[in-house]
Write a protein that holds these residues in place. Structure first.
Motif, PDB file in Angstrom:
ATOM      1  N   ILE A   1      38.823  31.698  39.962  1.00 53.17           N
ATOM      2  CA  ILE A   1      38.248  32.983  39.541  1.00 53.17           C
ATOM      3  C   ILE A   1      36.912  33.285  40.223  1.00 53.17           C
ATOM      4  O   ILE A   1      36.431  34.422  40.164  1.00 53.17           O
TER       5      ILE A   1
ATOM      6  N   LEU B   1      44.477  29.713  35.940  1.00 49.85           N
ATOM      7  CA  LEU B   1      43.163  29.904  36.532  1.00 49.85           C
ATOM      8  C   LEU B   1      42.369  28.588  36.604  1.00 49.85           C
ATOM      9  O   LEU B   1      42.637  27.653  35.855  1.00 49.85           O
TER      10      LEU B   1
ATOM     11  N   LYS C   1      46.932  27.374  41.081  1.00 49.33           N
ATOM     12  CA  LYS C   1      46.018  28.143  40.249  1.00 49.33           C
ATOM     13  C   LYS C   1      45.074  29.000  41.099  1.00 49.33           C
ATOM     14  O   LYS C   1      44.764  28.671  42.238  1.00 49.33           O
TER      15      LYS C   1
ATOM     16  N   VAL D   1      48.167  37.400  38.289  1.00 52.43           N
ATOM     17  CA  VAL D   1      48.170  36.410  37.216  1.00 52.43           C
ATOM     18  C   VAL D   1      48.689  37.053  35.931  1.00 52.43           C
ATOM     19  O   VAL D   1      48.215  38.128  35.549  1.00 52.43           O
TER      20      VAL D   1
ATOM     21  N   ILE E   1      35.827  28.260  32.549  1.00 52.42           N
ATOM     22  CA  ILE E   1      36.884  29.231  32.268  1.00 52.42           C
ATOM     23  C   ILE E   1      36.563  30.044  31.018  1.00 52.42           C
ATOM     24  O   ILE E   1      36.868  31.239  30.928  1.00 52.42           O
TER      25      ILE E   1
ATOM     26  N   LEU F   1      43.934  38.303  41.396  1.00 49.41           N
ATOM     27  CA  LEU F   1      43.852  38.262  39.935  1.00 49.41           C
ATOM     28  C   LEU F   1      44.937  39.106  39.272  1.00 49.41           C
ATOM     29  O   LEU F   1      45.459  38.752  38.213  1.00 49.41           O
TER      30      LEU F   1
END
Length: 210
Positions: free
Chosen positions: A152, A208, A149, A163, A187, A160
Motif C-alpha cells: 500500500i 495487502l 500482495k 484488490v 496495515i 489498489l
C-alpha cells in the motif's frame, strides 16, 4: 677576605642573604607561572577536542538519519540503489537514476509519493505490468491478490482498485491520505480511510502489505 668583610660589616651579610632569598622566590614564581600556563594550555586543548568530538557525533548521526536508500528498477536510464534525502519523493529517485526511458509508463508509479528507506521504485514499460501489479487472465481476482500482495506504500491507484473491497473511491482516498500524511507504518492505519472499518480491514489484510 669576604669572610672578614662580612664579619666587619654584618649588615651587608643580611643584605646578601635577603637578595638570595628574593632571587629564589622570583625563580620559583617564574617557574610555577610558566608551568601553570603550559598546563592551562594543555587543559584547554583537551577541552576543545572533547567539545569538537561531541559536536561532530550528533552531526554524523543526524546526517545518517537524514537520508534513505532507494532501489530504482525498470525503465530508467541507470537502475540501481541511490541515496536520497529523507523528505524526497519518487520523482527525485527517478531523476537520480537518470530519468525515464522513452518507453517508460509514467503512470506506473506515483511520482509525488514520499520515499521510505529500503523502498523499491519500479518503472514499467508501456503495456507491461510491474511485479506488484495483479496481472494474468487464467486466475480469479482473489487468487491473484492472495498469491501476490499489494504494497500500500508503493501501489498505484490502478493496483489498489484490483484488490477485493477497494474500489475507485477507496483507492483514490488511500493515495490522497498517503501523499498528505506520509507512508503507512502498519496495515491498521487504513482504518483512517473513510469507508474502511475493522471488518473490512480484516478482509483486506489477505491482499495487502506494508
Amino acid at each position: 677576605m669576604l669572610k672578614d668583610f662580612y664579619q666587619k660589616n654584618p649588615k651587608w651579610c643580611l643584605i646578601g642573604a635577603g637578595g638570595l632569598i628574593c632571587v629564589l622566590i622570583l625563580g620559583f614564581f617564574f617557574f610555577y607561572h610558566a608551568n601553570g600556563e603550559e598546563v592551562e594550555v594543555k587543559s584547554q586543548q583537551i577541552t576543545e577536542q572533547k567539545e569538537t568530538k561531541t559536536q561532530n557525533e550528533p552531526a554524523k548521526k543526524e546526517e545518517k538519519n537524514s537520508v534513505v536508500f532507494v532501489d530504482v528498477k525498470g525503465a530508467v536510464r541507470n537502475p540501481g540503489v541511490y541515496q536520497i534525502p529523507k523528505d524526497g519523493r519518487v520523482k527525485d529517485a527517478i531523476d537520480r537514476a537518470g530519468g525515464l526511458l522513452s518507453e517508460a509508463d509514467p503512470s506506473s508509479v506515483n511520482l509525488a509519493q514520499k520515499l521510505k528507506d529500503e523502498m523499491i521504485v519500479e518503472v514499467v514499460k508501456k503495456g507491461e505490468k510491474g511485479s506488484s501489479a495483479l496481472a494474468g487472465t487464467t486466475t480469479s481476482t482473489t487468487e491473484k491478490a492472495e498469491s501476490e500482495k499489494v504494497n500500500i506504500n508503493q501501489a498505484t491507484a490502478q493496483d489498489l482498485e484490483q484488490v477485493p473491497g477497494i474500489g475507485k473511491a477507496k483507492a483514490t482516498a488511500i493515495i490522497e491520505y498517503r501523499e498528505k500524511e506520509g507512508l503507512f507504518t502498519k496495515i491498521e492505519d487504513l482504518t483512517q480511510i473513510s469507508g474502511i472499518g475493522e471488518k473490512t480491514l480484516e478482509k483486506l489484510k489477505a491482499y495487502l502489505e506494508i
